[in-house]
Every structure is written in C-alpha cells, then in structure tokens.
Design an enzyme around this catalytic site. Structure first.
Site, mmCIF file in Angstrom:
data_model
loop_
_atom_site.group_PDB
_atom_site.id
_atom_site.type_symbol
_atom_site.label_atom_id
_atom_site.label_comp_id
_atom_site.label_asym_id
_atom_site.label_seq_id
_atom_site.Cartn_x
_atom_site.Cartn_y
_atom_site.Cartn_z
ATOM 1 N N GLY B 40 17.796 -109.911 29.045
ATOM 2 C CA GLY B 40 18.113 -111.245 29.516
ATOM 3 C C GLY B 40 18.900 -111.376 30.630
ATOM 4 O O GLY B 40 19.890 -110.623 30.856
ATOM 5 N N GLY B 42 19.643 -114.475 32.484
ATOM 6 C CA GLY B 42 20.217 -115.725 33.008
ATOM 7 C C GLY B 42 21.607 -115.756 33.425
ATOM 8 O O GLY B 42 22.103 -114.555 33.820
ATOM 9 N N ALA B 44 24.244 -115.756 31.737
ATOM 10 C CA ALA B 44 24.996 -114.815 30.984
ATOM 11 C C ALA B 44 24.845 -113.223 31.247
ATOM 12 O O ALA B 44 25.568 -112.433 31.565
ATOM 13 C CB ALA B 44 25.033 -114.983 29.551
ATOM 14 N N ARG B 337 25.649 -137.734 23.863
ATOM 15 C CA ARG B 337 24.218 -137.521 23.893
ATOM 16 C C ARG B 337 23.512 -137.696 22.353
ATOM 17 O O ARG B 337 22.431 -138.103 22.256
ATOM 18 C CB ARG B 337 23.811 -135.932 24.148
ATOM 19 C CG ARG B 337 24.029 -135.547 25.551
ATOM 20 C CD ARG B 337 23.817 -134.187 26.112
ATOM 21 N NE ARG B 337 23.996 -134.153 27.332
ATOM 22 C CZ ARG B 337 23.912 -132.924 28.017
ATOM 23 N NH1 ARG B 337 23.582 -131.869 27.332
ATOM 24 N NH2 ARG B 337 23.726 -132.802 29.292
ATOM 25 N N LEU B 448 26.510 -123.963 31.350
ATOM 26 C CA LEU B 448 26.896 -123.080 32.706
ATOM 27 C C LEU B 448 28.122 -122.343 32.424
ATOM 28 O O LEU B 448 28.318 -121.328 32.605
ATOM 29 C CB LEU B 448 26.368 -123.897 33.842
ATOM 30 C CG LEU B 448 25.269 -124.780 33.964
ATOM 31 C CD1 LEU B 448 25.055 -125.267 35.306
ATOM 32 C CD2 LEU B 448 23.928 -123.743 33.995
#
EC number: 1.3.5.1
Lengths: 249, 644
Positions: B40, B42, B44, B337, B448
């Site tokens: 991955g 992204g 991280a 939320r 993030l």
C-alpha cells in the site's frame, strides 16, 4: 437514452487491436460516464463476454487513474475527469467513440488501459525536495507570501492523469513536467535543487519518448484541473537558465 | 491468548520519549542487511517506505494502482489536525489527545492516542519542508481552521484537497528513494497472502495484475498499509479498488482483527440516484458551518415533494423541520458525524426523505446567502458547489442541496500493539488498516494525521526494535512455506475461475452491501444482526456455487480481481456482524438501538465493554474466537457525550 458505443478493444500489449460496436439501452442521464460503461460491462459479463477494461479508482476526479479519449477529446466534452462526466452531456441516439490515450510513451496494456509509469520516472528524476524525515525546521520558520503559495498550489493540483499528453499532437508531457518544476521553483523549499531538478526532469521527459511543445495550448484546454500553460514558459526559463549556468558536469 | 499491548510504563506524557530511548537500535551500517515489504502506498505506506529507505533499509513497495500517487488518501478533502497552537487559542498536545479519546467515545488506548497528538506537530514541519502548499495567511505563515466541531483552530489544509497534497508530498519522498535505489516499486501488483516462517512474517505472495504472474517476495518484516474496508458496503466514499484482501489474508494467517464493527458513516454525501450507482461522493463537512439541514415537517408534504407537486423553495418556514437545530440547540448543524447521520436516517425512516428514493435530506444555503451574499458563499465553497452541480445537475445556489449519510471510514482493523505490530511477529499494520487510534468514532481531519504519524514518526523507531533482534539471514523464495503459499494462491484462483456460475461478481457485492447497510449500518439491533448473519452465510455459499468469473489468470482481468476481493468481503461481513452482536452497548459509530439514553443518544456500558474486541480466525466455517484487551483510562474521566 439509447447509445451506440464504438470502443477500442485490444487483448494485450502486442495485439493489434481495433474498434468494436456495442449498443447500450436505458442509460440514465444521472449516470456518470464510467457507470454507463459499468452497465455495458455487466451486460457483457452476463453474456460471458470479456468486459471492456478501463482504469478508474476514486471516481471523485482526484486520483487521476481514469482516462479515455471520448469523441476525440481526452476525458470527453467537458473540462473534467471522465469519472466526473455525466451522461446528461450526451444525446439520445448518439454514437460515442472511446479510445485509449494515444502516445508512444503510454503503451496500451489492454483495451483502454495504458501504462503511464513514464510519469513516475519523470518525478523520480527530481520532482521532490531532498529532505529526510525528521530534522526539518518548524513549519512557520519558512514564511511564504500567500500569492506565491497560491501560485505554487495551482501547479501542484496536477493529478497526473496524462490528458495533456493525449491532447497534444506531439504527445508532449511538458504541461505535466512543468507543473512540478513550477511548484518547486516558486517555493523557497525548492531553491537548493532548482537547477539540477529542471535539467534532470526535462532529460527524463525526453528519454521517455514524449514530444516537444509547439504551443498549441491543447493541453491547457483539456486539463481537468486547469493547469496553466504558463507553467511551460516557466519550465523553459528554468531549464535554459539551468543549462547555461549548469553545475552538472 | 494474552494480548500484550506493550504500552510503556511511566506518566502518559513521557511514555513515547522513554520508549524511544529503550528500544533497540540497528547500527546504520547494518540497516542495509534488512529487507522490508510495504504493502500500500497511501499516506501510511508511502511515508513509511520513504522513511525506512532513508534510514538505509531495503524497501519493496507494492500497490494495486498504476502509480503509488493514486492511493485513496488522495481523496481526503478537509485537512489535517496538529497541536501546533499557532492560533494562540489554547490548543495543546493534551487537548488534542483528550478530544480524540472523547470523540472516539472512550474506546481507544490512551498511550497510542497521546503519542499521535505528540507527533502531530512534526508532521506539519515535515510536509512543509517537502514543499506541500498548505493554505497561508497574508503574512506568509500557515493558516488554520476549526473543523468538525472542534473548539480550537488546529486544522491545516490545502484548499479542499489536503489529502492530495499530503500524499503527493509522501509520494515525492518515496520517488526520491526509488531514484536512490533504496525502494523498488511494484505498481499494479496485489498482495495475495502473507508468508509465515517459524511463526514470523517473512514475506508475501503477489499477483501481477497485468500478466497474472504469481510471485514471492521475501523480507525480514512486512508492513500492511492497505487502508480500510468500507467497500464491504458496496456503496461508500472509498475508491472502487479499496479492499480488505491484504488485511484479511493476514487475519486468516493468525493476525487478530479488532473492533471490525466500528465504521464511520459520514453525514454529508451526495445521495444515491439509482441502481447504477457505483460509489458515493463526499461533500466536505465544512458545508455544515453555513448550511442548514432540514426536511418537511410532515410525510405528506415530503410525498408531494417527491412527486414533484411542490418544490423545496415553495415550502414555508413553518412547514420546515430543522431537526438538528431543534434537537441539539447548542451544537445545531455541527453535531458530530454519527449524531448527524443517525438523525438523517430517522427522519427519512419517518417518510420525510426529499428525493425520489426517499433517502435524502436538504442542506440549505438560502439563509447564509441572504446573510453573507452569494459571493461570500462562493469564495468559501465554490469548488464544492461546482462539484455538486456537475454530479447532480442542480444549482445549489438556487435550490437546497440534497445529502445523505454514506460509509466513509473504518475505525476497526488489524489489532496492533504500541509498536504497531500485530500479534504475528514481524507483521505490522499502519494507518486505516489498523484499529489503534480512533476508538469507536474518528474526528474530522484525524485520518491524515494518523496515517502520516504511523509512517513518518512511529514505525521508523519501532521496527528497529524488532529487526535488531532478527538475524540478517534471508529466506529464499523457494523455501517450502513460500512454495506452499504460492500453491494455495494458485489453487484459489483456479477454484474461482472454475465455478460454473451465472451471476456476476458485482451481483454478490451489491447484495452483500445492502445487507450490511440495512442491518450493520447506522443503527443495529440484535434481531437484525442475527438475520444478517444468516443472509451473509447463504450469500457466501451461493457465491462459491454460482459466481461467473470471466477470462483467465494470465491477463489483465478485472473480473478475477474483484472476485478475490468480494470473496474476502463476504467473510469480513460476517465477522463485522458477530462483533456488532457481541458489543451490547452503543458507542460512537456503533449504535445498537437497544442501548440508548432516553434522549436517543448512544449509551455506553463502560463496566462491561471498555475493551478492544480482537477476533481470531480458527478455521473455515468455524466461529471466530474473541479475545479482550481491557482499556484502562488513567488520565481522562469517562463521560457521556452530550451535544444538546
């Protein structure tokens, strides 16, 4: 809506490829272009036919993965990414021609999927500030005038989709390359490696087989993020001033 | 099994510093003797791969996209939190820690969250040094905004595309290490299995998505930075390719999956417009600063609206129900939320939804435009309004937006200790793929922060402690364990291709998504969850009997790629339901209707459920085994959230 689709089919990198015609019916105006292709693929799959392969991921217009040359325009009639294009931009009964990006440096892998790793290699040639993790100054110790930060930001919004290359009759990657060179040339963080970066990135761009710029402006007109062609002017300036005062031997 | 979280001793504020001093180090000259796999790319993954390569380790980085720059972190809009206190408004590391623990409804580890708040300040410095163009004030210093109801302005942002700019920063650092020869990139490559030798993670098996080649990669440690599993719901704000496969294969090889039922539903997304819908698009939460959420006061009026007999603007003030302002006078439209989402569901369940599907509420800017002028609203939200108009064909300056909640983030994930290592030695999980920092609900602008904290500032320290105790010896990929894993992967591919089925992969994915959304979504009941479990079992059986996977292995084959992912989602879905059934309380994003306060708010049971539920896979068709890691709160007092 009922549509006729003329789609480029190509089995793999070595296959010659060609157009095939498909009919899709009951297309809703609210569908995105890619959802319309999903519907086609679901129909093909039900018949046991190989679905049309195309790249896509975020479907929010930011990852840069989707492409498609639609009716002679990269990302279709609007200045947006294909995933953000909706069927209300088309008319009932229309024939839509869909092709992959066409450029020597973007070989077709299958159907509408191309290999854009050349862009990664251009960034690897110098599209960064050479700082390691840790040991950097406090963020507010580098004040940057808002105007400069905003201009750098405008260049930094490039999503690396390759529409600029697809739009250009020379398959030039200068809008893409210049966006990164501009961003870092404008910011104080990019000053140390400014000359070397311009030289190396331009050299890599040429080595990948992209063409030169003849200022038609097609890239800017088709860029889904509105990256300005003035970045190319800045890149040229950066490049020439770098080569005449080059510290590289 | 005893879950050792390895939280360091000592006062909260000193734990990380002490731990950094106590961990073992790998001599700079010896780092090149170790290989690390990062799956991955992204926030991280890219930040970890770049930082580890800078230290001298040999890194292999894998992603399924055509370039590491396309990982879904790129789509994050709002911003990134950091306890810089640049605004002089009372922020501090402790306050960010406290807000995150409380926002997570007290279901995260204090020590991990404190460390997250502590390193948040370094992230901003790092990103700015890379050339990330954060928003700035006219004086040239960084701008901040308040986000997601926070009482301080601690969010750094880059217009509405903060994730993009941060990811491109990490990608540039990664690219530099590729050029230096310290990272080898494997784009369009999917991880199919983890290879475990003598109880330790020693490599992975991958499939080249272009050629179909099954390959083995050996290393001394494996990092899974593979994001969340929101696509188990089929419709979510995740990218189309986001999947659970890497994490799930690790789970089946022994790694525990923690709190899988903790999913976040984001209140402001563009509603579903029809059966063709492939994904949902988020509209930034910042819109709730000026937009007012409402539905018609009666179901009859909503019915007329749906039939097109009246328009929204014709509905009189007294016939509108601004339900968030009515129920939560002090927070109004800015409630967290989960609260905003659940209330939108309730009014739609009452038949007061405002679009054809009956699943939408209005987000109205009329009053803000009257108050501030259209130009002011355009300056604030212009790009979001344009995006909305492009997708829906409606002009939100003239008619109210329609919004509805959608799956957005998964707080659950692979169980990790303080070092981010799973219970399998040498196997780490970073970013959204782990469960560690957000408890039962994540605050805005914290995803993030966590991805980059894990990759830039945690793993470079903690991995050394493990590697320093690992011999340099490399395991060749012809080792029997690699051969066995490869054979299993090939057999599974063949099994999928051989099913003489009739239904497409998407057919099953959509069905699973509907079950999850209806019974394991915004509100859950014991009865519904039990029903869902039976339905998923049945669907899973039908999948393996009746799916039609087209094409072959030795080619680019999206049908096969999806089939693998959906097969894993089907298994994960069942575990999520088990987890939701086990947790007889409501907390954060997990709302069990049986457990609510008289006002209809989430009712926690701290006495019985203040623990991490970590599930162990024990074999095909068997119920997973639950292990509990108790959560101890020594620095915060557990309170009932209230937003009245």
């Amino acid at each position: 809506m009922n549509l006729t689709l003329n789609i480029w089919r190509q089995k793999n990198n070595t296959d010659k490829g060609g157009f095939r015609e498909y009919k899709v019916t009951d297309v809703s105006k609210d569908m995105s272009f890619l959802e319309m292709l999903d519907v086609l693929n679901e129909q093909l799959a039900e018949k046991g036919e190989d679905p049309v392969h195309f790249d896509h991921d975020c479907r929010e217009g930011i990852c840069g993965m989707c492409s498609l040359y639609i009716n002679g325009k990269p990302h279709g009639p609007l200045q947006t990414t294909t995933c953000q294009l909706h069927m209300r931009s088309f008319n009932d009964g229309e024939t839509i021609t869909i092709e992959p990006w066409r450029a020597k440096a973007f070989p077709v892998m299958k159907d509408l999927v191309v290999d854009r790793s050349a862009f990664d290699r251009i960034i690897q040639a110098g599209g960064y500030v050479s700082v390691n993790t840790g040991g950097v100054p406090d963020a507010n110790e580098i004040p940057i005038p808002k105007r400069v930060a905003d201009e750098a930001f405008d260049a930094a919004t490039c999503i690396g989709c390759g529409a600029c290359v697809a739009a250009c009759k020379n398959a030039s990657a200068m809008l893409f390359t210049s966006a990164k060179i501009s961003q870092l040339a404008l910011l104080p963080q990019g000053q140390v490696e400014r000359k070397e970066r311009a030289e190396k990135m331009v050299a890599q761009m040429d080595a990948e087989g992209f063409g030169a710029c003849t200022n038609t402006g097609a890239c800017e007109a088709e860029c889904p993020k509105g990256i300005s062609i003035s970045n190319i002017a800045r890149m040229n300036r950066e490049y020439f001033s770098a080569v005449v005062s080059s510290e590289n031997v | 099994m005893i879950l050792d979280s390895k939280i360091p001793e000592g006062p909260l504020a000193e734990k990380w510093s002490k731990h950094k001093f106590n961990v073992k180090l790998v001599n700079p000259a010896n780092k090149r003797k170790y290989d690390v796999i990062v799956v991955g790319t992204g926030l991280a993954g890219a930040s970890a791969a770049a930082s580890l390569a800078e230290l001298g380790y040999n890194v292999k980085a894998f992603c399924f996209q055509d370039s590491p720059r396309r990982a879904h972190s790129i789509a994050a809009q709002g911003g990134i939190n950091a306890a810089k206190n640049y605004q002089n408004d009372g922020d501090s590391v402790f306050r960010l820690f406290y807000d995150t623990i409380k926002g997570g409804d007290y279901r995260a580890r204090e020590a991990n969250v404190y460390r997250l708040a502590e390193v948040s300040v370094n992230i901003i410095d790092q990103c700015v040094a890379q050339g990330v163009p954060f928003a700035r004030e006219y004086g040239g210093l960084l701008a901040n905004r308040s986000f997601g109801g926070a009482q301080v302005s601690r969010t750094f942002y880059a217009r509405g595309q903060t994730g993009q700019q941060l990811l491109l920063g990490a990608y540039s650092a990664l690219s530099r290490q590729v050029a230096n020869g310290k990272v080898k990139l494997y784009p369009r490559t999917e991880m199919m299995d983890v290879v475990i030798v003598d109880g330790k993670a020693r490599g992975i098996v991958t499939r080249n998505l272009i050629t179909g080649a099954i390959e083995s990669h050996s290393a001394h440690a494996v990092l899974l930075c593979t994001g969340g599993y929101g696509n188990v719901f089929f419709l979510s704000t995740n990218a189309m390719g986001s999947n659970v496969t890497a994490a799930w294969r690790a789970h089946k090889k022994g790694a525990l999956m923690a709190n899988p039922c903790f999913t976040q539903i984001h209140p402001t997304c563009i509603p579903v417009s029809g059966d063709h819908q492939s994904k949902l698009t988020l509209m930034s939460e910042s819109l709730r600063n000026d937009g007012r959420v409402w539905v018609p006061a009666t179901a009859e009026m909503a019915e007329k609206l749906r039939k097109g007999q009246i328009t929204a603007n014709e509905i009189k003030e007294e016939d509108r129900d601004y339900f968030l302002e009515r129920k939560y006078p002090s927070f109004g439209n800015l409630v967290p939320r989960d609260v905003a989402s659940r209330n939108a569901k309730y009014v739609c369940d009452e038949g007061r939804g405002v679009n054809e599907t009956g699943e939408a509420v209005f987000l109205d800017f009329r009053d803000a435009i009257i108050r501030d002028s259209e130009d002011v609203i355009r300056a604030k939200y212009g790009n979001l309004f344009d995006m909305y108009q492009q997708i829906t064909g409606e002009n939100p300056y003239k008619v109210p937006m329609k919004i509805y909640p959608a799956v957005h983030y998964t707080m659950g994930g692979l169980w990790v200790d303080y070092n981010l290592m799973t219970n399998v030695p040498g196997l780490y999980a970073l970013g959204e793929a782990n469960f560690s920092d957000h408890g039962a609900n994540r605050l805005g602008a914290s995803a993030l922060m966590q991805g980059l904290a894990d990759g830039y500032f945690v793993i470079p320290y903690t991995i050394g402690d493990y590697l320093a105790q690992t011999p340099y010896t490399k395991i060749p990929t012809d080792h029997p364990e690699f051969q066995k894993a490869e054979a299993e992967v090939k057999a599974r591919i063949q099994k999928l291709l051989d099913i003489p089925g009739e239904k497409t992969v998407d057919y099953f994915h959509k069905k699973l998504g509907k079950i999850m959304w209806d019974y394991c979504g915004m509100a859950r009941t014991e009865e519904g969850l039990k029903k869902a479990k039976a339905m998923i079992k049945e669907l899973k059986a039908e999948f393996w009997r009746n799916v039609n996977v087209l094409g072959g292995n030795e080619e680019l084959n999206h049908s096969l790629e999806k089939a693998h992912r959906v097969a894993d989602f089907l298994e994960l879905g069942e575990l999520m339901v088990d987890d939701a059934l086990n947790r007889n309380e409501s907390c954060g994003g997990h709302f069990r209707e049986e457990y609510q306060t008289p006002e209809g708010e989430a009712l926690r049971d701290d006495e019985n459920y203040a623990y991490v539920a970590a599930w162990q896979y024990v074999g095909e068709g068997q119920e997973e085994v639950l292990h509990k890691e108790p959560l101890l709160f020594e620095n915060v007092k557990l309170t009932q959230r209230s937003y009245k």
